[in-house]
Scaffold this active site. Structure first.
Site, short mmCIF file in Angstrom:
data_model
loop_
_atom_site.label_atom_id
_atom_site.label_comp_id
_atom_site.label_asym_id
_atom_site.label_seq_id
_atom_site.Cartn_x
_atom_site.Cartn_y
_atom_site.Cartn_z
N ALA A 104 0.87 -1.18 0.00
CA ALA A 104 0.00 0.00 0.00
C ALA A 104 0.91 1.23 0.00
CB ALA A 104 -0.88 -0.02 1.24
N GLY A 147 0.95 -5.05 0.94
CA GLY A 147 -0.25 -5.16 0.12
C GLY A 147 0.02 -5.79 -1.23
N GLU A 150 -0.23 -9.35 -0.60
CA GLU A 150 -1.66 -9.64 -0.36
C GLU A 150 -2.46 -9.61 -1.66
OE1 GLU A 150 -1.68 -6.51 2.59
OE2 GLU A 150 -2.28 -7.94 4.13
N GLU A 170 4.93 -5.01 7.19
CA GLU A 170 4.12 -3.97 7.85
C GLU A 170 4.54 -3.71 9.29
OE1 GLU A 170 2.93 -6.38 5.93
OE2 GLU A 170 1.27 -5.68 4.67
N1 CAA Z 1 4.63 3.29 -0.60
C1 CAA Z 1 5.02 4.45 -1.13
N2 CAA Z 1 6.17 4.60 -1.80
C2 CAA Z 1 6.97 3.52 -1.94
C3 CAA Z 1 6.62 2.27 -1.40
C4 CAA Z 1 5.37 2.17 -0.71
N3 CAA Z 1 4.94 1.02 -0.20
N4 CAA Z 1 7.62 1.40 -1.67
C5 CAA Z 1 8.54 2.08 -2.36
N5 CAA Z 1 8.17 3.37 -2.52
C6 CAA Z 1 8.87 4.43 -3.22
C7 CAA Z 1 10.05 4.94 -2.40
O1 CAA Z 1 9.61 5.86 -1.42
C8 CAA Z 1 10.91 5.54 -3.46
O2 CAA Z 1 10.36 6.80 -3.81
P1 CAA Z 1 11.34 8.09 -3.97
O3 CAA Z 1 12.21 7.75 -5.15
O4 CAA Z 1 10.38 9.21 -4.23
O5 CAA Z 1 12.10 8.20 -2.70
C9 CAA Z 1 10.70 4.63 -4.66
O6 CAA Z 1 9.48 3.92 -4.40
C10 CAA Z 1 11.79 3.59 -4.80
O7 CAA Z 1 11.95 2.93 -3.57
P2 CAA Z 1 13.36 2.70 -2.85
O8 CAA Z 1 14.28 3.84 -3.16
O9 CAA Z 1 13.08 2.43 -1.42
O10 CAA Z 1 13.87 1.40 -3.62
P3 CAA Z 1 14.86 0.29 -3.07
O11 CAA Z 1 15.15 -0.58 -4.26
O12 CAA Z 1 16.00 0.90 -2.34
O13 CAA Z 1 14.01 -0.55 -2.00
C11 CAA Z 1 12.05 -1.72 -1.19
C12 CAA Z 1 12.94 -1.33 -2.41
C13 CAA Z 1 12.83 -2.70 -0.31
C14 CAA Z 1 10.83 -2.42 -1.77
C15 CAA Z 1 11.67 -0.47 -0.39
O14 CAA Z 1 11.16 0.51 -1.27
C16 CAA Z 1 10.63 -0.72 0.66
O15 CAA Z 1 10.94 -1.23 1.72
N6 CAA Z 1 9.35 -0.30 0.40
C17 CAA Z 1 8.27 -0.40 1.37
C18 CAA Z 1 7.73 -1.81 1.47
C19 CAA Z 1 6.64 -1.89 2.51
O16 CAA Z 1 6.86 -1.57 3.67
N7 CAA Z 1 5.44 -2.31 2.11
C20 CAA Z 1 4.30 -2.43 3.01
C21 CAA Z 1 3.43 -1.21 2.89
S1 CAA Z 1 2.13 -1.19 4.10
C22 CAA Z 1 0.93 -2.20 3.46
O17 CAA Z 1 1.05 -2.71 2.39
C23 CAA Z 1 -0.28 -2.39 4.35
C24 CAA Z 1 -1.18 -3.48 3.90
O18 CAA Z 1 -1.24 -4.53 4.50
C25 CAA Z 1 -2.05 -3.29 2.77
#
Ligand code: CAA
Length: 297
Positions: A104, A147, A150, A170
């Site tokens: 998400a 998500g 999911e 999460e």
């Molecule tokens: N939401 C919003 N933006 C996101 C995102 C997310 N879930 N995941 C990645 N992005 C964005 C980053 O903020 C970044 O944007 P900017 O360039 O503007 O800074 C861009 O995508 C690229 O990401 P990274 O620079 O972080 O890329 P990376 O290759 O270094 O890392 C990653 C990749 C490990 C996937 C890392 O991006 C990450 O940990 N993302 C979050 C994953 C996460 O926590 N997901 C769970 C979300 S909560 C949820 O989903 C609730 C539910 O149950 C429905």
């Protein structure tokens, strides 16, 4: 196809059990939102038709296809459009570039209060996709986190590209999975692994591990992933569509009801297919040693 099933001519000779099955089908049809414009241009997804298969590509690559509300709304709209399109038999969902979906959209939801999430039914509307009758294959090309994982698990079949990564991080954000991650994951990978993944937030599965645990049914080289998923979807689309949709419904029942109720529902759906043109054709074709030609009637 459903219109045929629900026509008075079709319903009249049905036994009570068949009537029950058809009533259930008709109820879910009535509850479904109206068809949307199939020619619509979307902002966050790409749609394409390949033969009898609808292909949806999540397309916010700069944000790793993070699932903002508008993106998920578009996914649901496209799925409904394909579900209502009679020449489509199955759908494939994949992601652009290096992610399937990284979850998400954290930036969108970070300032939400409980009241905000309650009022907007945040994540609740994701569940709409479980109303889709046609089979959906997730072709997971890269990160499927939170998500994103999911979303893959809401699909009916999961194929993993060799760079796929599945995880539920999460807990590291101070929340828990909210779209099925605590429920569907445990059924796919078992309690111990699901606990390890969800409670630490950093135990991810690569494609091979996901295959070994039963989360995915196939690992495919990245370059062939979509093609392979479309091939399977095409095979499904060539089958009798009432049978396909009833089989999907019956299997999904196993997640929702006790075994005895699931077995009864399966029997009702099985019986309701007898006397249809496709049942006659399928069984005659077997007896005559030829391929069946289904008409979805
Ligand atoms: N939401 C919003 N933006 C996101 C995102 C997310 N879930 N995941 C990645 N992005 C964005 C980053 O903020 C970044 O944007 P900017 O360039 O503007 O800074 C861009 O995508 C690229 O990401 P990274 O620079 O972080 O890329 P990376 O290759 O270094 O890392 C990653 C990749 C490990 C996937 C890392 O991006 C990450 O940990 N993302 C979050 C994953 C996460 O926590 N997901 C769970 C979300 S909560 C949820 O989903 C609730 C539910 O149950 C429905």
């Amino acid at each position: 196809m459903l219109r045929n099933i629900l026509s008075p001519a079709f319903i009249r000779p049905l036994s009570n059990q068949k009537t029950l099955a058809v009533r259930a089908l008709s109820t879910s049809v009535i509850c479904r939102p109206a068809a949307v414009d199939e020619q619509k241009t979307y902002t966050h997804i790409l749609t394409e038709t390949r033969g009898k298969v609808g292909l949806i590509t999540l397309n916010r690559p700069k944000a790793l296809n993070a699932l903002c509300s508008d993106l998920f709304t578009e996914v649901n709209e496209a799925l409904r459009a394909y579900d209502n399109q009679s020449d489509i038999g199955a759908v494939v969902i994949t992601g652009s570039k290096k992610a399937f979906a990284a979850g998400a959209d954290i930036k969108e939801m970070k300032d939400n209060t409980f009241v905000d999430t309650y009022k907007t039914n945040f994540l609740g509307h994701w569940a709409e996709m479980t109303q889709i009758k046609k089979p959906i294959i997730a072709a997971v090309n890269g990160y499927a986190l939170g998500g994103g994982c999911e979303l893959a698990m809401m699909c009916d079949i999961i194929y993993a590209g060799d760079k796929a990564v599945f995880g539920q991080p999460e807990i590291k954000l101070g929340v828990i999975p909210g779209a099925g991650g605590t429920q569907r994951l445990v059924k796919a990978v078992g309690k111990s692994k699901a606990m390890e993944m969800v409670l630490t937030g950093n135990v991810n599965l690569n494609a091979t591990e996901a295959l070994q645990l039963g989360l995915v049914s196939k690992v495919v080289p990245a370059d062939d992933l979509v093609e392979e998923a479309v091939k399977t979807a095409s095979t499904i689309a060539s089958m009798s569509q009432p049978s396909v949709q009833m089989a999907k419904e019956a299997i999904n029942q196993s997640f929702e009801v006790p075994l005895s109720a699931g077995l009864r529902w399966e029997r009702i759906l099985f019986q309701s297919l007898f006397g249809t043109a496709d049942q006659r054709e399928g069984m005659n074709a077997f007896a005559e040693k030829r391929a069946a030609k289904f008409t979805n009637k």
